[in-house]
Write an enzyme that holds these catalytic residues in place. Structure first.
Site, mmCIF file in Angstrom:
data_model
loop_
_atom_site.group_PDB
_atom_site.id
_atom_site.type_symbol
_atom_site.label_atom_id
_atom_site.label_comp_id
_atom_site.label_asym_id
_atom_site.label_seq_id
_atom_site.Cartn_x
_atom_site.Cartn_y
_atom_site.Cartn_z
ATOM 1 N N LYS A 18 0.840 -1.216 0.000
ATOM 2 C CA LYS A 18 0.000 0.000 0.000
ATOM 3 C C LYS A 18 0.871 1.260 0.000
ATOM 4 O O LYS A 18 0.643 2.171 -0.787
ATOM 5 C CB LYS A 18 -0.932 0.016 1.226
ATOM 6 C CG LYS A 18 -1.878 -1.185 1.297
ATOM 7 C CD LYS A 18 -2.783 -1.137 2.493
ATOM 8 C CE LYS A 18 -2.076 -1.273 3.838
ATOM 9 N NZ LYS A 18 -1.367 -2.571 4.032
ATOM 10 N N ARG A 40 -9.998 0.789 8.647
ATOM 11 C CA ARG A 40 -9.670 -0.597 8.966
ATOM 12 C C ARG A 40 -10.819 -1.298 9.665
ATOM 13 O O ARG A 40 -10.743 -2.513 9.865
ATOM 14 C CB ARG A 40 -8.443 -0.643 9.868
ATOM 15 C CG ARG A 40 -7.119 -0.806 9.106
ATOM 16 C CD ARG A 40 -6.052 -0.701 10.131
ATOM 17 N NE ARG A 40 -4.839 -1.392 9.943
ATOM 18 C CZ ARG A 40 -3.708 -0.832 9.508
ATOM 19 N NH1 ARG A 40 -3.696 0.397 9.081
ATOM 20 N NH2 ARG A 40 -2.588 -1.516 9.490
ATOM 21 N N ARG A 61 11.493 -5.230 5.245
ATOM 22 C CA ARG A 61 11.176 -3.822 4.935
ATOM 23 C C ARG A 61 12.125 -2.878 5.676
ATOM 24 O O ARG A 61 12.403 -3.060 6.862
ATOM 25 C CB ARG A 61 9.734 -3.529 5.352
ATOM 26 C CG ARG A 61 9.407 -2.041 5.341
ATOM 27 C CD ARG A 61 7.945 -1.757 5.260
ATOM 28 N NE ARG A 61 7.180 -2.289 6.367
ATOM 29 C CZ ARG A 61 5.842 -2.259 6.417
ATOM 30 N NH1 ARG A 61 5.143 -1.748 5.417
ATOM 31 N NH2 ARG A 61 5.210 -2.750 7.448
ATOM 32 N N ARG A 71 10.936 -1.148 11.218
ATOM 33 C CA ARG A 71 9.833 -0.889 12.155
ATOM 34 C C ARG A 71 9.811 -1.903 13.289
ATOM 35 O O ARG A 71 10.056 -3.089 13.072
ATOM 36 C CB ARG A 71 8.493 -0.942 11.399
ATOM 37 C CG ARG A 71 8.180 0.340 10.675
ATOM 38 C CD ARG A 71 6.978 0.231 9.778
ATOM 39 N NE ARG A 71 5.808 -0.419 10.353
ATOM 40 C CZ ARG A 71 4.633 -0.480 9.744
ATOM 41 N NH1 ARG A 71 4.463 0.102 8.556
ATOM 42 N NH2 ARG A 71 3.612 -1.101 10.305
ATOM 43 N N ARG A 127 -0.879 -9.027 13.386
ATOM 44 C CA ARG A 127 -1.411 -8.034 12.443
ATOM 45 C C ARG A 127 -2.206 -8.727 11.327
ATOM 46 O O ARG A 127 -3.229 -8.212 10.890
ATOM 47 C CB ARG A 127 -0.257 -7.185 11.876
ATOM 48 C CG ARG A 127 0.311 -6.243 12.948
ATOM 49 C CD ARG A 127 1.695 -5.751 12.618
ATOM 50 N NE ARG A 127 1.761 -4.949 11.415
ATOM 51 C CZ ARG A 127 2.857 -4.775 10.681
ATOM 52 N NH1 ARG A 127 3.995 -5.357 11.040
ATOM 53 N NH2 ARG A 127 2.828 -4.026 9.623
#
Ligand code: ADP
Ligand code: AMP
Length: 214
Positions: free
Chosen positions: A13, A88, A127, A160, A171
Site C-alpha cells: 500500500k 480498517r 522492509r 519498524r 497483524r
C-alpha cells in the site's frame, strides 16, 4: 480523486501510494505513519497508541477517526488524497462516509492490493524505511545501493518495531477479522477494485493507474 488502499500488512500500500502521489499529485495519508510520528514525538496520542501498535493490535477508532477528520481538511487534500491504512473497521468506514459528505467530497475507488500471506512475512521482515524522507526499501526485493542509506536523500534506514515475525502474525489475524466486511461494504457501493499485488511494484502500479485513469 479520493482513493482508499486496502490490503494486508506488507501488500504494498505504501509503495503504491508513493507512486500514485508522484504521478497524480494526491497526498498520501497513512494513519500508521502519523501514529509512528506521534509515538516518536512522545505526544499524548503517541503514548496512547504505542501499546496497541507494539502488540499488532488496532488503535482505537476514536483516535484514528480524529486524525483523518483533521487531516482531510488541509489545503493539499482539496483535489483528492490517498488513504493508506484507513479505514480498517466498519466504524471507521462509516465515519469516513460522514466526513466525506460533510466536506462535499466523493469517494473515487477502493483498491484492494491482494497478496497471499505466504509472501508477506518476508516482505515485512525485510522492509526498511528512510528515517528522513520515508522512502521504502526491501533488503532483497528493492535494496538501497548502500546498505542502510537512502538513495533519495542519504538518510539512515530503519526497521519498524512491529515488523517482527510474532507481531506480524497478530497483524494478519487482525486484518483477516476486519477486512471481509470492508470489502463487501465497498463492493456494495460499487467502488471496490481488486488488484493483484504479487507482481513487481511497476506492474502493480500499471494496474492501479488503469483503474485511476478509468
Ligand atoms: P504496506 O504499506 O502495505 O504495509 P509496503 O508498501 O511498505 O506495504 O511494502 C512492504 C515491503 O514489501 C516493502 O519492503 C516494499 O519494498 C516491498 N514491496 C512492496 N511492493 C512489492 C512488490 N510488488 N513486490 C515485492 N516487494 C514489494
Ligand atoms: P500500518 O503502518 O498501516 O501497518 O499500521 C501500523 C499500526 O498502526 C497498526 O498495526 C495499528 O496498530 C495502527 N494503525 C494504523 N492505522 C490504523 C487504523 N486505521 N485503525 C487502527 N489502528 C491503526
Amino acid at each position: 480523486m479520493i482513493l482508499i488502499l486496502l490490503g494486508p500488512p506488507g501488500a504494498g500500500k505504501g509503495t503504491q501510494a508513493k507512486k500514485i502521489t508522484e504521478k497524480y499529485k494526491f497526498p498520501q495519508i497513512s494513519t500508521g505513519d502519523i501514529l509512528r510520528a506521534a509515538v516518536k514525538e512522545g505526544t499524548e496520542m503517541g503514548l496512547k497508541a504505542k501499546g496497541y501498535m507494539d502488540a499488532g493490535k488496532l488503535v482505537t477508532d476514536e483516535v484514528v477517526i480524529e486524525i483523518i477528520k483533521d487531516r482531510i481538511k488541509e489545503d493539499d487534500c482539496s483535489n483528492g488524497f490517498i488513504l493508506d491504512g484507513f479505514p480498517r473497521t466498519m466504524a471507521q468506514a462509516s465515519s469516513l462516509g460522514d466526513m466525506l459528505k460533510e466536506n462535499g467530497m466523493e469517494l473515487g475507488h477502493v483498491l484492494d492490493i491482494s497478496v497471499d500471506e505466504s509472501f508477506l512475512v518476508e516482505r515485512l521482515t525485510g522492509r526498511r524505511t528512510c528515517k528522513n524522507c520515508g522512502f521504502g526499501y526491501h533488503i532483497r526485493f528493492s535494496p538501497s545501493s548502500t546498505d542502510g542509506v537512502c538513495d533519495k536523500c542519504g538518510g539512515g534506514l530503519f526497521q519498524r518495531d512491529d515488523d517482527n515475525e510474532e507481531t506480524v502474525k497478530n497483524r494478519f489475524e487482525v486484518y483477516k477479522d476486519q477486512s471481509d466486511e470492508l470489502k463487501s461494504f465497498y463492493s456494495g457501493l460499487g467502488k471496490y477494485q481488486l488488484i493483484d499485488g504479487t507482481t513487481d511494484p511497476e506492474s502493480v502500479f500499471k494496474a492501479v493507474s488503469a483503474v485511476i485513469d478509468g
